[in-house]
Design a protein around this motif. Structure first.
Motif, PDB file in Angstrom:
ATOM      1  N   ARG A  39     -26.349 -30.431   0.204  1.00  0.00           N
ATOM      2  CA  ARG A  39     -27.116 -31.544  -0.392  1.00  0.00           C
ATOM      3  C   ARG A  39     -28.596 -31.216  -0.506  1.00  0.00           C
ATOM      4  NH1 ARG A  39     -24.437 -36.622   2.707  1.00  0.00           N
ATOM      5  NH2 ARG A  39     -22.552 -36.748   1.459  1.00  0.00           N
ATOM      6  N   GLN A  40     -29.139 -30.566   0.528  1.00  0.00           N
ATOM      7  CA  GLN A  40     -30.555 -30.211   0.501  1.00  0.00           C
ATOM      8  C   GLN A  40     -30.849 -29.241  -0.641  1.00  0.00           C
ATOM      9  OE1 GLN A  40     -31.936 -28.779   4.339  1.00  0.00           O
ATOM     10  NE2 GLN A  40     -30.585 -30.196   5.404  1.00  0.00           N
ATOM     11  N   HIS A  42     -29.102 -28.868  -3.306  1.00  0.00           N
ATOM     12  CA  HIS A  42     -28.907 -29.596  -4.566  1.00  0.00           C
ATOM     13  C   HIS A  42     -30.149 -30.405  -4.921  1.00  0.00           C
ATOM     14  CE1 HIS A  42     -27.494 -32.680  -7.364  1.00  0.00           C
ATOM     15  NE2 HIS A  42     -26.631 -31.751  -7.755  1.00  0.00           N
ATOM     16  N   ARG A  43     -30.709 -31.134  -3.949  1.00  0.00           N
ATOM     17  CA  ARG A  43     -31.921 -31.928  -4.212  1.00  0.00           C
ATOM     18  C   ARG A  43     -33.068 -31.032  -4.665  1.00  0.00           C
ATOM     19  NH1 ARG A  43     -30.447 -34.902   0.342  1.00  0.00           N
ATOM     20  NH2 ARG A  43     -31.812 -33.643   1.648  1.00  0.00           N
ATOM     21  N   TYR A  44     -33.233 -29.919  -3.990  1.00  0.00           N
ATOM     22  CA  TYR A  44     -34.304 -28.983  -4.332  1.00  0.00           C
ATOM     23  C   TYR A  44     -34.115 -28.443  -5.758  1.00  0.00           C
ATOM     24  CZ  TYR A  44     -36.935 -24.568  -4.124  1.00  0.00           C
ATOM     25  OH  TYR A  44     -37.781 -23.521  -4.381  1.00  0.00           O
ATOM     26  N   ALA A  46     -32.301 -29.781  -8.176  1.00  0.00           N
ATOM     27  CA  ALA A  46     -32.380 -30.877  -9.146  1.00  0.00           C
ATOM     28  C   ALA A  46     -33.825 -31.236  -9.449  1.00  0.00           C
ATOM     29  CB  ALA A  46     -31.629 -32.106  -8.627  1.00  0.00           C
ATOM     30  N   ARG A  47     -34.676 -31.199  -8.438  1.00  0.00           N
ATOM     31  CA  ARG A  47     -36.079 -31.519  -8.672  1.00  0.00           C
ATOM     32  C   ARG A  47     -36.752 -30.450  -9.501  1.00  0.00           C
ATOM     33  NH1 ARG A  47     -39.117 -34.641  -4.236  1.00  0.00           N
ATOM     34  NH2 ARG A  47     -40.219 -35.204  -6.125  1.00  0.00           N
ATOM     35  N   ALA A  51     -30.629 -32.471 -12.778  1.00  0.00           N
ATOM     36  CA  ALA A  51     -29.347 -32.637 -12.088  1.00  0.00           C
ATOM     37  C   ALA A  51     -28.245 -31.753 -12.647  1.00  0.00           C
ATOM     38  CB  ALA A  51     -28.917 -34.100 -12.123  1.00  0.00           C
ATOM     39  N   GLU A 115     -35.232 -37.921  -8.486  1.00  0.00           N
ATOM     40  CA  GLU A 115     -36.201 -38.585  -7.614  1.00  0.00           C
ATOM     41  C   GLU A 115     -37.577 -38.355  -8.218  1.00  0.00           C
ATOM     42  OE1 GLU A 115     -35.874 -37.431  -3.461  1.00  0.00           O
ATOM     43  OE2 GLU A 115     -34.015 -36.453  -3.978  1.00  0.00           O
ATOM     44  N   TRP A 154     -41.090 -29.645  -1.191  1.00  0.00           N
ATOM     45  CA  TRP A 154     -39.816 -30.319  -1.458  1.00  0.00           C
ATOM     46  C   TRP A 154     -38.703 -29.892  -0.512  1.00  0.00           C
ATOM     47  CZ3 TRP A 154     -39.813 -29.865  -7.509  1.00  0.00           C
ATOM     48  CH2 TRP A 154     -40.715 -30.817  -8.024  1.00  0.00           C
TER      49      TRP A 154
END
Length: 198
Positions: A39-40, A42-44, A46-47, A51, A115, A154
């Motif tokens: 998840r971490q 993925h967030r990195y 995606a930012r 996505a 985000e 991030w």
């Protein structure tokens, strides 16, 4: 319960290095790293790329890590910097996409990211303007400076972890981060700060 399930459950209590070592004989044990960091990463991603591309980056990151696991330095108990380093190298292949995304945000003010760039700022009235200006500065940074800045801000890696992720000395991390901070402050002033060492 199967032996593999028992082995996987036991791996949850191991350090990252121990889980990687264990995965050399029982490959399914490597899934623990995905559970811890998927998840971490993925967030990195995606930012940085949006996505859609993040899904591919995550899959490629863990596939590459699995293939390279025999060469992992088992003296490093935490694999997080290693995984972010792999992800950052994969993101570099998409540099033009990342820069286009930031330029689009700068132009339109429409954030394509899952985000906002600075969640606390977004709540303020002028958040959209700040995000646009910040996106423009990030897009203009040299790729090496951007990688250091975003891993720090991030991914929330400390100086030593960023150095490990990118395979560069800590002093280089500090100088790149300082250069990125100066450029951001030059455009946005002291209102936007990139935190201190984690």
């Amino acid at each position: 319960m199967t032996g593999a399930a028992v082995g996987h459950r036991a791996c949850r209590d191991l350090s990252d290095a121990e889980a990687i070592r264990h995965s050399l004989t029982e490959p399914e044990s490597f899934a623990v790293l995905f559970e811890r960091y998927g998840r971490q990463i993925h967030r990195y991603a995606a930012r940085r790329l949006g996505a859609q591309a993040a899904e591919d980056i995550v899959a490629e990151t863990f596939f590459a890590a699995f293939r390279q696991r025999a060469s992992y330095d088992l003296a490093q108990p935490v694999a997080r910097p290693w995984l972010y380093g792999i992800a950052t190298n994969l993101i570099a292949r998409h540099r033009r996409t990342e820069e286009r995304m930031y330029r689009a945000l700068q132009r339109t003010g429409l954030d394509p990211l899952p985000e906002p760039l600075a969640e606390a700022v977004v709540r303020r009235v002028d958040a959209q303007v700040e995000d646009r200006r910040l996106a423009g500065v990030i897009a203009a940074l040299h790729r090496r400076d951007r990688d250091v800045l975003l891993l720090f801000a991030w991914a929330e890696l400390g100086y030593e972890e960023v150095a490990a992720a990118l395979g560069i000395p800590v002093g280089t991390v500090r100088s790149r981060l300082n250069r990125a901070r100066r450029k951001i402050r030059g455009v946005l002033g002291d209102a936007v700060s990139i935190g201190e060492e984690h």
